[in-house]
Design a protein around this motif. Sequence first.
Motif, PDB file in Angstrom:
ATOM      1  N   HIS A   1       0.827  -1.206   0.000  1.00 33.66           N
ATOM      2  CA  HIS A   1       0.000   0.000   0.000  1.00 33.66           C
ATOM      3  C   HIS A   1       0.862   1.257   0.000  1.00 33.66           C
ATOM      4  O   HIS A   1       0.469   2.292  -0.555  1.00 33.66           O
ATOM      5  N   HIS A   2       2.026   1.156   0.618  1.00 34.64           N
ATOM      6  CA  HIS A   2       2.958   2.292   0.597  1.00 34.64           C
ATOM      7  C   HIS A   2       3.400   2.573  -0.835  1.00 34.64           C
ATOM      8  O   HIS A   2       3.391   3.736  -1.287  1.00 34.64           O
ATOM      9  N   PHE A   3       3.748   1.516  -1.567  1.00 36.53           N
ATOM     10  CA  PHE A   3       4.164   1.694  -2.958  1.00 36.53           C
ATOM     11  C   PHE A   3       3.031   2.273  -3.802  1.00 36.53           C
ATOM     12  O   PHE A   3       3.219   3.210  -4.575  1.00 36.53           O
ATOM     13  N   LEU A   4       1.838   1.713  -3.661  1.00 33.57           N
ATOM     14  CA  LEU A   4       0.709   2.165  -4.469  1.00 33.57           C
ATOM     15  C   LEU A   4       0.352   3.623  -4.198  1.00 33.57           C
ATOM     16  O   LEU A   4       0.118   4.392  -5.125  1.00 33.57           O
ATOM     17  N   SER A   5       0.305   3.994  -2.932  1.00 32.51           N
ATOM     18  CA  SER A   5      -0.045   5.381  -2.612  1.00 32.51           C
ATOM     19  C   SER A   5       1.025   6.339  -3.105  1.00 32.51           C
ATOM     20  O   SER A   5       0.715   7.424  -3.613  1.00 32.51           O
ATOM     21  N   GLU A   6       2.297   5.940  -2.985  1.00 34.63           N
ATOM     22  CA  GLU A   6       3.386   6.779  -3.463  1.00 34.63           C
ATOM     23  C   GLU A   6       3.329   6.914  -4.977  1.00 34.63           C
ATOM     24  O   GLU A   6       3.486   8.008  -5.525  1.00 34.63           O
ATOM     25  N   PHE A   7       3.100   5.805  -5.659  1.00 38.11           N
ATOM     26  CA  PHE A   7       3.059   5.847  -7.123  1.00 38.11           C
ATOM     27  C   PHE A   7       1.894   6.688  -7.607  1.00 38.11           C
ATOM     28  O   PHE A   7       2.030   7.484  -8.532  1.00 38.11           O
ATOM     29  N   GLU A   8       0.735   6.487  -6.990  1.00 39.24           N
ATOM     30  CA  GLU A   8      -0.454   7.223  -7.421  1.00 39.24           C
ATOM     31  C   GLU A   8      -0.251   8.723  -7.268  1.00 39.24           C
ATOM     32  O   GLU A   8      -0.675   9.511  -8.115  1.00 39.24           O
ATOM     33  N   ALA A   9       0.408   9.119  -6.201  1.00 40.96           N
ATOM     34  CA  ALA A   9       0.637  10.545  -5.961  1.00 40.96           C
ATOM     35  C   ALA A   9       1.645  11.126  -6.938  1.00 40.96           C
ATOM     36  O   ALA A   9       1.436  12.199  -7.506  1.00 40.96           O
ATOM     37  N   ILE A  10       2.734  10.393  -7.183  1.00 47.36           N
ATOM     38  CA  ILE A  10       3.817  10.946  -7.997  1.00 47.36           C
ATOM     39  C   ILE A  10       3.500  10.871  -9.485  1.00 47.36           C
ATOM     40  O   ILE A  10       3.961  11.705 -10.276  1.00 47.36           O
ATOM     41  N   SER A  11       2.704   9.896  -9.899  1.00 44.46           N
ATOM     42  CA  SER A  11       2.448   9.708 -11.329  1.00 44.46           C
ATOM     43  C   SER A  11       1.664  10.871 -11.927  1.00 44.46           C
ATOM     44  O   SER A  11       1.701  11.090 -13.135  1.00 44.46           O
ATOM     45  N   LYS A  12       0.955  11.613 -11.094  1.00 46.74           N
ATOM     46  CA  LYS A  12       0.180  12.747 -11.588  1.00 46.74           C
ATOM     47  C   LYS A  12       1.071  13.872 -12.111  1.00 46.74           C
ATOM     48  O   LYS A  12       0.599  14.774 -12.800  1.00 46.74           O
ATOM     49  N   SER A  13       2.348  13.791 -11.794  1.00 47.53           N
ATOM     50  CA  SER A  13       3.283  14.833 -12.226  1.00 47.53           C
ATOM     51  C   SER A  13       3.922  14.518 -13.576  1.00 47.53           C
ATOM     52  O   SER A  13       4.750  15.290 -14.052  1.00 47.53           O
ATOM     53  N   TYR A  14       3.548  13.376 -14.176  1.00 47.04           N
ATOM     54  CA  TYR A  14       4.207  12.940 -15.409  1.00 47.04           C
ATOM     55  C   TYR A  14       3.198  12.612 -16.502  1.00 47.04           C
ATOM     56  O   TYR A  14       2.035  12.325 -16.236  1.00 47.04           O
ATOM     57  N   ASP A  15       3.685  12.668 -17.731  1.00 43.24           N
ATOM     58  CA  ASP A  15       2.891  12.225 -18.877  1.00 43.24           C
ATOM     59  C   ASP A  15       3.135  10.744 -19.162  1.00 43.24           C
ATOM     60  O   ASP A  15       2.232  10.040 -19.608  1.00 43.24           O
ATOM     61  N   TYR A  16       4.370  10.300 -18.916  1.00 42.91           N
ATOM     62  CA  TYR A  16       4.738   8.907 -19.152  1.00 42.91           C
ATOM     63  C   TYR A  16       5.559   8.374 -17.986  1.00 42.91           C
ATOM     64  O   TYR A  16       6.481   9.036 -17.513  1.00 42.91           O
ATOM     65  N   VAL A  17       5.205   7.174 -17.538  1.00 44.82           N
ATOM     66  CA  VAL A  17       6.038   6.426 -16.604  1.00 44.82           C
ATOM     67  C   VAL A  17       6.476   5.160 -17.330  1.00 44.82           C
ATOM     68  O   VAL A  17       5.643   4.367 -17.770  1.00 44.82           O
ATOM     69  N   ILE A  18       7.787   5.020 -17.483  1.00 48.80           N
ATOM     70  CA  ILE A  18       8.336   3.914 -18.271  1.00 48.80           C
ATOM     71  C   ILE A  18       9.047   2.936 -17.336  1.00 48.80           C
ATOM     72  O   ILE A  18       9.956   3.314 -16.598  1.00 48.80           O
ATOM     73  N   PHE A  19       8.607   1.678 -17.380  1.00 45.56           N
ATOM     74  CA  PHE A  19       9.198   0.634 -16.559  1.00 45.56           C
ATOM     75  C   PHE A  19      10.177  -0.180 -17.400  1.00 45.56           C
ATOM     76  O   PHE A  19       9.771  -0.847 -18.361  1.00 45.56           O
ATOM     77  N   ASP A  20      11.447  -0.127 -17.051  1.00 47.44           N
ATOM     78  CA  ASP A  20      12.445  -0.975 -17.693  1.00 47.44           C
ATOM     79  C   ASP A  20      12.486  -2.284 -16.908  1.00 47.44           C
ATOM     80  O   ASP A  20      13.099  -2.372 -15.848  1.00 47.44           O
ATOM     81  N   MET A  21      11.793  -3.295 -17.432  1.00 47.58           N
ATOM     82  CA  MET A  21      11.677  -4.571 -16.729  1.00 47.58           C
ATOM     83  C   MET A  21      12.920  -5.425 -16.947  1.00 47.58           C
ATOM     84  O   MET A  21      13.695  -5.207 -17.879  1.00 47.58           O
ATOM     85  N   GLY A  22      13.102  -6.408 -16.074  1.00 47.44           N
ATOM     86  CA  GLY A  22      14.187  -7.351 -16.262  1.00 47.44           C
ATOM     87  C   GLY A  22      13.912  -8.237 -17.463  1.00 47.44           C
ATOM     88  O   GLY A  22      12.767  -8.382 -17.906  1.00 47.44           O
ATOM     89  N   ALA A  23      14.968  -8.833 -18.021  1.00 50.65           N
ATOM     90  CA  ALA A  23      14.785  -9.734 -19.158  1.00 50.65           C
ATOM     91  C   ALA A  23      13.964 -10.941 -18.724  1.00 50.65           C
ATOM     92  O   ALA A  23      14.044 -11.398 -17.587  1.00 50.65           O
ATOM     93  N   GLY A  24      13.146 -11.440 -19.649  1.00 49.90           N
ATOM     94  CA  GLY A  24      12.284 -12.560 -19.306  1.00 49.90           C
ATOM     95  C   GLY A  24      11.138 -12.097 -18.425  1.00 49.90           C
ATOM     96  O   GLY A  24      10.767 -10.926 -18.426  1.00 49.90           O
ATOM     97  N   VAL A  25      10.587 -13.019 -17.649  1.00 54.69           N
ATOM     98  CA  VAL A  25       9.448 -12.662 -16.798  1.00 54.69           C
ATOM     99  C   VAL A  25       9.404 -13.593 -15.594  1.00 54.69           C
ATOM    100  O   VAL A  25       9.764 -14.763 -15.685  1.00 54.69           O
ATOM    101  N   THR A  26       9.007 -13.037 -14.458  1.00 54.53           N
ATOM    102  CA  THR A  26       8.752 -13.828 -13.259  1.00 54.53           C
ATOM    103  C   THR A  26       7.287 -13.643 -12.885  1.00 54.53           C
ATOM    104  O   THR A  26       6.616 -12.740 -13.373  1.00 54.53           O
ATOM    105  N   ASN A  27       6.785 -14.479 -12.005  1.00 51.01           N
ATOM    106  CA  ASN A  27       5.392 -14.373 -11.592  1.00 51.01           C
ATOM    107  C   ASN A  27       5.093 -13.016 -10.966  1.00 51.01           C
ATOM    108  O   ASN A  27       3.971 -12.506 -11.069  1.00 51.01           O
ATOM    109  N   ASP A  28       6.091 -12.440 -10.320  1.00 54.44           N
ATOM    110  CA  ASP A  28       5.881 -11.166  -9.641  1.00 54.44           C
ATOM    111  C   ASP A  28       6.024  -9.976 -10.582  1.00 54.44           C
ATOM    112  O   ASP A  28       5.193  -9.071 -10.586  1.00 54.44           O
TER     113      ASP A  28
END
Length: 292
Positions: free
Chosen positions: A122-149
Amino acid sequence: MMHDQAQQLRDRMLEKKNREEHKAKTLAIISGKGGVGKSNFALNFSIALKERQQRVLLFDLDIGMGNIDILIGKSATHNLVDLFEGDVSLKHILTQGPESLEYIAGGSGLSELFHLDENRFHHFLSEFEAISKSYDYVIFDMGAGVTNDSLKFILAAEETILVTTPEPTALTDGYAILKYIHQLQRNMNIYMLINRASDIQTGKETLNRFQRAGKQFLNKELHPLGILPDDPNVGKAVVSQVPFLQFNRRSSASKALLQITQQYLDGSITINQSAETGFVNRLKRLISNQGR
């Protein structure tokens, strides 16, 4: 005078309402295997968007092996580990990179990020929701491949860019991750980027082959984002720890990236918009479903 004051008040209220309703578009940059130039593309694409007056936040989510810092020759004072272990805000761990691009470094030991207890989540979600309003794009550079998480972040993003090269191993692994994502979310919006093409014709053939495979075997429509050539300037830029857009703006890779960015912003590359609302809401649902 009173009319002017009333209009100013209405303008301020409208501006506040627009700020509150504004939400950044989220993009996940993925690859089937390492070494295809995914992080390099994420960094330079972010810079190119920033140059076009877009407000961009780059998240390094390459778990335990974040390398945005390495690509720009800078060591961030704070990273994602601090968000959870230090209970600090996302705003506090922002680092400014090239062209005043704001990014959040990956750091190391990030397994905690994807195994959040309820309070940290919930800390991450509330922080992200608040900060994302200041941007037009949020770009996630994910690790290669994929994990369940990490998959939750990919599925929650509004758009995904799959980066691959014409090499058979890269194409095979790229198709594998595409198939896996498609099985879980058939309406995922996915762009295709071919990196390190020896020439335009090879790049187009690779794109077409991948698109045909997606359509034939998965009934999945893939959206071609573009082709980046195999340019020696890119390797030199990596060694110099400078984004290739800044290392040589006239290089073939830089010119191609700038054209791709402009076409993306112009809407020349059409893509269906997701009917669901918001990265945060989608991520909440995915985490909630996990607990069932």
